[in-house]
Motif scaffolding. Structure first.
Motif, PDB file in Angstrom:
ATOM      1  N   ILE A 162      30.529  11.179  36.673  1.00  0.00           N
ATOM      2  CA  ILE A 162      31.090  10.370  37.752  1.00  0.00           C
ATOM      3  C   ILE A 162      30.054  10.231  38.872  1.00  0.00           C
ATOM      4  O   ILE A 162      29.502  11.208  39.352  1.00  0.00           O
ATOM      5  CB  ILE A 162      32.382  11.021  38.283  1.00  0.00           C
ATOM      6  CG1 ILE A 162      33.443  11.004  37.173  1.00  0.00           C
ATOM      7  CG2 ILE A 162      32.878  10.305  39.527  1.00  0.00           C
ATOM      8  CD1 ILE A 162      34.723  11.697  37.537  1.00  0.00           C
ATOM      9  N   VAL A 178      37.040   7.928  33.497  1.00  0.00           N
ATOM     10  CA  VAL A 178      38.277   7.227  33.155  1.00  0.00           C
ATOM     11  C   VAL A 178      38.305   5.962  34.014  1.00  0.00           C
ATOM     12  O   VAL A 178      38.193   6.049  35.233  1.00  0.00           O
ATOM     13  CB  VAL A 178      39.519   8.079  33.482  1.00  0.00           C
ATOM     14  CG1 VAL A 178      40.772   7.399  32.951  1.00  0.00           C
ATOM     15  CG2 VAL A 178      39.381   9.484  32.906  1.00  0.00           C
ATOM     16  N   ARG A 226      32.281   9.046  28.243  1.00  0.00           N
ATOM     17  CA  ARG A 226      31.767  10.335  28.686  1.00  0.00           C
ATOM     18  C   ARG A 226      30.599  10.129  29.643  1.00  0.00           C
ATOM     19  O   ARG A 226      29.461  10.477  29.360  1.00  0.00           O
ATOM     20  CB  ARG A 226      31.339  11.143  27.444  1.00  0.00           C
ATOM     21  CG  ARG A 226      31.678  12.613  27.565  1.00  0.00           C
ATOM     22  CD  ARG A 226      31.582  13.339  26.251  1.00  0.00           C
ATOM     23  NE  ARG A 226      31.350  14.751  26.492  1.00  0.00           N
ATOM     24  CZ  ARG A 226      30.162  15.295  26.655  1.00  0.00           C
ATOM     25  NH1 ARG A 226      29.079  14.552  26.585  1.00  0.00           N
ATOM     26  NH2 ARG A 226      30.052  16.583  26.901  1.00  0.00           N
ATOM     27  N   ASP A 227      30.911   9.560  30.791  1.00  0.00           N
ATOM     28  CA  ASP A 227      29.901   9.291  31.823  1.00  0.00           C
ATOM     29  C   ASP A 227      30.106  10.247  32.983  1.00  0.00           C
ATOM     30  O   ASP A 227      31.235  10.480  33.392  1.00  0.00           O
ATOM     31  CB  ASP A 227      30.080   7.866  32.387  1.00  0.00           C
ATOM     32  CG  ASP A 227      29.400   6.816  31.535  1.00  0.00           C
ATOM     33  OD1 ASP A 227      28.471   7.191  30.787  1.00  0.00           O
ATOM     34  OD2 ASP A 227      29.799   5.639  31.606  1.00  0.00           O
ATOM     35  N   TYR A 274      38.175   5.455  28.378  1.00  0.00           N
ATOM     36  CA  TYR A 274      37.425   6.676  28.691  1.00  0.00           C
ATOM     37  C   TYR A 274      36.006   6.586  28.143  1.00  0.00           C
ATOM     38  O   TYR A 274      35.807   6.149  27.003  1.00  0.00           O
ATOM     39  CB  TYR A 274      38.104   7.880  28.035  1.00  0.00           C
ATOM     40  CG  TYR A 274      39.540   8.093  28.469  1.00  0.00           C
ATOM     41  CD1 TYR A 274      39.865   9.097  29.368  1.00  0.00           C
ATOM     42  CD2 TYR A 274      40.563   7.295  27.967  1.00  0.00           C
ATOM     43  CE1 TYR A 274      41.180   9.305  29.773  1.00  0.00           C
ATOM     44  CE2 TYR A 274      41.883   7.486  28.355  1.00  0.00           C
ATOM     45  CZ  TYR A 274      42.178   8.496  29.258  1.00  0.00           C
ATOM     46  OH  TYR A 274      43.474   8.690  29.648  1.00  0.00           O
ATOM     47  N   ALA A 310      43.958   2.176  30.724  1.00  0.00           N
ATOM     48  CA  ALA A 310      42.838   3.082  30.990  1.00  0.00           C
ATOM     49  C   ALA A 310      41.977   3.207  29.746  1.00  0.00           C
ATOM     50  O   ALA A 310      42.463   3.082  28.614  1.00  0.00           O
ATOM     51  CB  ALA A 310      43.364   4.447  31.406  1.00  0.00           C
ATOM     52  N   LEU A 319      39.643   9.609  22.741  1.00  0.00           N
ATOM     53  CA  LEU A 319      40.191   8.861  23.868  1.00  0.00           C
ATOM     54  C   LEU A 319      39.563   7.477  23.808  1.00  0.00           C
ATOM     55  O   LEU A 319      38.338   7.355  23.789  1.00  0.00           O
ATOM     56  CB  LEU A 319      39.867   9.555  25.191  1.00  0.00           C
ATOM     57  CG  LEU A 319      40.271  11.027  25.267  1.00  0.00           C
ATOM     58  CD1 LEU A 319      40.164  11.528  26.712  1.00  0.00           C
ATOM     59  CD2 LEU A 319      41.681  11.235  24.746  1.00  0.00           C
TER      60      LEU A 319
END
Lengths: 341, 797
Positions: A200, A207, A197-198, A195, A193, A166
């Motif tokens: 939230i 995203v 890998r954090d 992406y 958009a 992504l």
């Protein structure tokens, strides 16, 4: 006859005076002016009036008829006016209006994105787009990001089982656009958009939304980059906004800068807020694109360009003073309706 | 990276710069200053004092009245609230006139009626440590009366973000070098120069052997015997503590100090725990290694290890081993200083999830020419601090790689790239020279530069142009703007079309939502349209596992959230991308519009407390208004578990999307008070219907006439069937028909349960003339006759 006419006139006007509605008024008309009305009956007697009186009686007859007709008309208007006035009697105009279908709103991110797009379109940028599921080549290799770069691992980037990923930034649209270009110049913006890998939290989304820009031509200079982005941010934040460029590092631009704008927060001193990254396209990117295209459209000897990217979520937060980025994805109507324009 | 100003100041005199100036200097050199912290007190009025005696305060349980010696010879009385001291302790005393961190000024005064001539301080109050619940108790040998800042010098700590291309700035010397270049200040401290003076000697095969020169081209070892390991001296401990490193023992502390001083990461082995010489090799598959952090790691063949004759004793450049590390009992050490190639370090560190200050530097690249200098500095400090004697030579294997060379700068190209035609050759040469580059030769517009070994990032002409831009700054570059006309392409048209839809829906009372494209497996059942999403290989949590195949799941979650807030009139839409797995592999991305609608047709107000709740026809109507094309609703044969009334929306032969009612069971799960209706439309299909400019149609010149017809039909005869009948009528005078009433009586009293009554208005018109009644009657009769033949309808005449 003359005196009869006078008394008819008096009687008719009295009846008119007494009439309280349209039907009473009509009755008066019928009684006096109708086929069997008393004025009509008298007028039929004209033939018996002596010749020397005919003129006088005729004039009188006309006068009476006109008086009654005008009286009816006047009374009609008066009755209508009274009715009209009655129609709005008792209306409390201070009550709230009917809601109709209600008021909706565009999401604040849409509004910010549209503001940015409208501004940049005026400056001659066209829109471009690309897939969000990308190849490693479009997301990293073509952007001069080495195979063992920290971002290229499963801890920071979402991968698919087939090896695609992504996109971690909209910069991959730069590559897509240059790959497909037929000629120079290229002057595009790509909202979209991206992406990462954090986890939230109040300041991170896995995203998020970016806006990418790219201008490639012969002899594009750092001066173009500076002039364009200064203008853009002043359009967004106001003419007098201070904009500064701090040297930074990105693999795909050289030199690279981060852009700060000086903004005042309510009740605080103005401070520099980081808003975007930018730089001159690294010749290694052009070389890689040429290799993929199999031609030399982006001749690194003569072609230069600038690129920039900014976070739209962050821009919306700064613009509107939104303190928690999660508001942007929760879609609570109490939040959304604050942005009903 | 944490950087101490006082440490930095051992290399150059920055006293003429204020903190904001220094911060700007770093910022515009490309080093982001993420924080500045002032430590300790600058004021001389905080001194070491000794508590001679103390007693309970007469008026306050929690206070003590202390008599202290401040070095002046006259005892001083201080009231103090702490309890952690005893008579004879040495503590910091702030005298009247002192100003503590945070601007707190000390004055003489009375506390609960007792004179207090100053304040005894905690470490926190002096900005040198965390709150420990009492006074800072100082070493017993601290001289009474000495200004506190002589023992704990005031310092400023910078928290800096060094970009990955500037590994040369990951040390105090490196930063000092950069600041010297930018300010013109001379470097005053030790340079730990590349030309180390210790004699180097190629090691014998049985001493050091490199089996993998690619991962480790250069390895050195220095043997130091007879050391006495213990705590480090005060200055060393303080240096490390100031930048957040915990002192361990003198040897380990020295290696850490050298790393932070000059960027060379070192490792010390306990020589007596090594068996045989050093072997630099790749690990064997599955080889186990117990690291200093106490963890055992299983290694792979692309992990570099430092081994002795028997086993790995370090993961090269990442971490040493538990079994061979230096302890208090260590007497003889082997000091490793090496160059490890970045890519291998990155790979191993990432795979093992094991990162250290050492791996951080190696993976960004260190100056190979500093390997021996680092060894020499560490050796010198070990001998000074831990004693012992070092072998005369440093043993080496391999050679320091040359990672930088010469770069030719095309000066005209640099000027064009930067947009600074007035930049002179002299200026360019001046900038590069002060950055440590050496001008080898220059012709008219071209210069050849020798790059210093620590500037690994300077490889190409454009890299030098970047340096020039960085030093002159963008203030120097004139702003320029060009006008370029860009042709509108598909993306522009799609965007404008989508914005039009958004605005249309917002103006009709809908709220635009933006939901995350990554959804949970559990949400997939809420999807409309039937596609399969795209699963991510490494999701972060089970809430975000799959790229959505439909926007509806996000809107249902949005509805649920707002219902929890007490909202029951729901009008949402979202326009965005969905992701579909293709049957033959790969995936497709497409833009869609989803709409969700539930609750009263209008907001409640004083006009009517309970407006009628919307039904599915409301949503069909909204979509009809949006698409502005005749809409065909084609019921699906089956419903997915979470839906009822699922239907395909079509315009001609185009599938526009789908519409459905959320299954009441699912709606109850989110506590919906009213039925919930959803639709999802394909943006590309919607756009097809609106391509090109509208063509004008002449207005009818003659009036049309209408005739109404009421008929009774079976209850299950779909409206669409009747509509299709009318649409197919070709009578030249017939224009069209519209339904205006549908009546059924489920109770069966007014009409049979299996029947319903429908009524239509038919319009007739001629383009040539005003129609006569008889002509219309004839046409109407013809159509009604056909109607009764084609449909199970009884026309009421």
């Amino acid at each position: 006859m003359l005196s009869e006419l006078d008394s008819l006139k008096t009687a008719a006007l009295a009846a008119l005076e007494a009439a309280q509605d349209e039907s009473a008024l009509e009755a008066v008309r019928v009684n006096f002016l109708g086929k069997k009305g008393s004025v009509t009956a008298l007028s039929q007697g004209m033939k018996d009036v002596p010749v020397e009186q005919k003129k006088e009686v005729g004039a009188k007859l006309n006068e009476v008829r006109t008086a009654i007709t005008e009286g009816i008309d006047t009374k009609k208007l008066a009755l209508q006016a009274a009715q009209d006035a009655k129609a709005v009697e008792g209306i409390d105009i201070t009550l709230p209006g009917r809601p109709g279908a209600g008021v909706g709103a565009l999401h604040p991110l849409t509004q910010i994105r549209d503001l940015a797009i409208r501004t940049l379109r005026r400056m001659g940028f066209a829109l471009a787009e690309g897939p969000e599921i990308e190849t490693e080549w479009h997301c990293f290799d073509a952007l001069n990001t080495p195979a063992d770069h920290p971002a290229r691992n499963e801890k920071d980037t979402f991968y698919l089982p087939d090896g695609r990923l992504l996109r971690t930034h909209t910069s991959s649209v730069q590559v897509r656009t240059m790959e497909a270009a037929k000629a120079l110049p290229i002057r595009i913006i790509a909202p979209g958009a991206a992406y990462r890998r954090d986890e939230i939290d109040a300041t991170h989304l896995s995203v998020f939304n970016q806006l990418e820009g790219l201008y490639v031509n012969q002899d594009v200079s750092l001066g173009d980059l500076k002039g364009t982005l200064e203008y853009f941010f002043r359009e967004i934040f106001g003419v007098g906004t201070a904009v500064r460029f701090r040297p930074h590092f990105f693999p795909f631009t050289e030199p690279s800068f981060e852009i700060d704008v000086k903004l005042e927060a309510k009740g605080k001193d103005a401070r520099w807020i980081e808003i975007a990254g930018c730089g001159m396209v690294d010749p290694a990117v052009f070389a890689e694109i040429n290799k993929a295209r199999g031609d030399n459209l982006f001749d690194p000897e003569t072609t230069t360009g600038f690129a920039f990217g900014l976070g739209l979520d962050r821009l919306a937060m700064i613009m509107h003073g939104i303190t928690d980025i999660r508001h942007l994805i929760e879609n609570d109507v109490r939040f959304l309706q604050q942005f009903a324009a | 990276m944490q950087v101490s100003l006082s440490w930095l100041s051992t290399h150059l005199d920055l006293s003429s710069y204020t903190l904001p100036q220094l911060s700007d200097l770093l910022t515009f050199a490309g080093v982001e200053v993420e924080g500045i912290e002032e430590r300790g007190v600058a004021s001389d009025k905080v001194v070491v004092a000794q508590i001679q005696s103390f007693e309970q305060h007469p008026n306050a349980d929690k206070l003590s009245v202390c008599q202290v010696d401040d070095g002046s010879g006259t005892p001083r009385q201080i009231v103090c609230g702490a309890k952690n001291f005893k008579a004879g302790d040495k503590v910091p005393l702030a005298l009247p006139g002192a100003v503590l961190p945070g601007g707190f000024a000390i004055k003489e005064g009375k506390l609960r009626g007792v004179d207090s001539m100053g304040m005894l301080c905690s470490g926190k109050e002096l900005g040198i440590g965390e709150d420990t619940g009492g006074l800072l108790i100082m070493a017993a040998d601290s001289p009474v009366g000495t200004p506190f800042n002589k023992l704990y010098p005031a310092d400023v700590l910078f928290d800096l973000e060094i970009t990955p291309n500037r590994s040369d700035l990951l040390s105090h010397l490196g930063l000092a070098r950069e600041l010297a270049a930018l300010t013109g200040l001379p470097l005053t401290g030790e340079r730990h120069h590349a030309n180390a003076s210790t004699k180097a000697e190629a090691a014998a095969e049985d001493q050091i052997v490199i089996k993998t020169a690619e991962a480790c081209p250069f390895y050195t070892a220095r043997i130091i015997k007879g050391v006495k390991v213990g705590p480090s001296p005060e200055w060393l401990r303080r240096r490390l503590e100031s930048i957040g490193l915990r002192p361990i023992n003198s040897i380990v502390d020295i290696t850490n100090y050298v790393m932070m001083e000059m960027g060379q990461s070192l490792h010390c082995f306990d020589l007596d725990k090594l068996s045989g010489g050093i072997v630099v090799r790749m690990a064997a598959e599955g080889e186990k290694f117990l690291a200093l952090d106490g963890q055992t790691y299983a290694l792979l063949t692309d992990d570099l290890v430092i081994a002795d004759g028997q086993r790995p004793v370090a993961i090269g450049g990442v971490m040493g081993g538990e079994e061979t590390g230096v302890t208090d009992g260590t007497v003889n050490v082997l000091l490793e200083s090496a160059y490890f190639a970045p890519s291998g370090i990155r790979r191993t560190s990432r795979r093992l999830g094991l990162s250290s200050d050492s791996s951080y530097r190696f993976e960004r690249g260190i100056d190979p020419q500093q390997v021996q200098g680092g060894s020499e500095l560490a050796t010198k400090l070990i001998l000074e601090i831990a004693g012992g004697s070092a072998e005369d030579v440093v043993q080496t294997a391999g050679a320091a790689p040359a990672l930088v060379g010469e770069v030719t700068l095309d000066e005209n190209r640099a000027r064009r790239l930067l947009g600074t035609p007035d930049l002179t050759g002299d200026e360019i040469h001046g900038i590069l020279t002060k950055l440590g580059l050496t001008l080898k030769s220059a012709s008219k517009d071209e210069s050849h530069w020798i790059i210093p070994s620590y500037r690994l990032d300077l490889q190409r002409s454009v890299d030098l142009a970047e340096e020039i831009a960085r030093v002159i700054g963008l203030d120097r570059v004139p702003s320029r703007q060009v006008a370029v006309a860009s042709p509108v392409d598909a993306a522009d048209r799609t965007y404008d079309f989508a914005m039009g839809l958004r605005q249309s829906l917002a103006s009709r009372g809908f709220f635009e939502a933006q939901t995350l494209r990554l959804i949970a497996d559990a949400q997939l059942a809420d999807s409309l349209g039937g596609g399969q999403g795209v699963a991510v290989k490494n999701p972060l949590s089970e809430d975000h596992t799959t790229l959505r195949p439909s926007i509806v799941p996000g809107l249902i979650a949005t509805a649920a959230l707002n219902i929890r807030q007490g909202l029951h009139r729901l009008r949402f839409f979202e326009l965005g991308r969905v992701f579909l797995t293709l049957p033959k592999g790969g995936s497709r991305e497409e833009e869609r519009l989803a709409v969700l609608l539930s609750g009263p047709v209008s907001p409640t107000s004083w006009h009517g407390r309970e407006p009628q709740a919307a039904d599915i026809h409301e949503l069909v109507g909204q979509i009809q208004n949006l698409t502005r094309t005749p809409l065909e609703v084609r019921p699906a044969k089956e419903n997915a578990a979470n839906f009822l009334l699922t239907s395909e929306l079509r315009a001609g032969n185009r599938v526009l999307g789908w519409i459905a009612q959320m299954h009441p069971a699912r709606a109850r799960e989110i506590n919906a008070r009213h039925p919930v209706y959803v639709a999802e439309l394909l943006l590309s299909a919607l756009r097809q219907g609106s391509a090109g400019p509208t063509k004008f149609e002449e207005l009818p010149r003659f009036p049309g006439m209408t005739r109404d017809v009421a008929m009774e039909v079976p209850a299950d005869l779909a409206h669409a069937k009747v509509a299709a009948f009318f649409a197919a009528q070709k009578h030249p005078l017939f224009v069209g028909a519209e339904v205006f009433d549908v009546f059924a009586d489920p109770s069966g009293t007014k009409m049979a349960k299996d029947r319903k009554s429908i009524a239509w208005t038919l319009t007739y018109r001629s383009a040539e003339k005003t129609l006569e009644t008889a002509e219309v009657d004839a046409a109407h009769t013809a159509i009604l006759t056909a109607l009764e033949k084609s449909l199970p309808a009884t026309v009421r005449r």
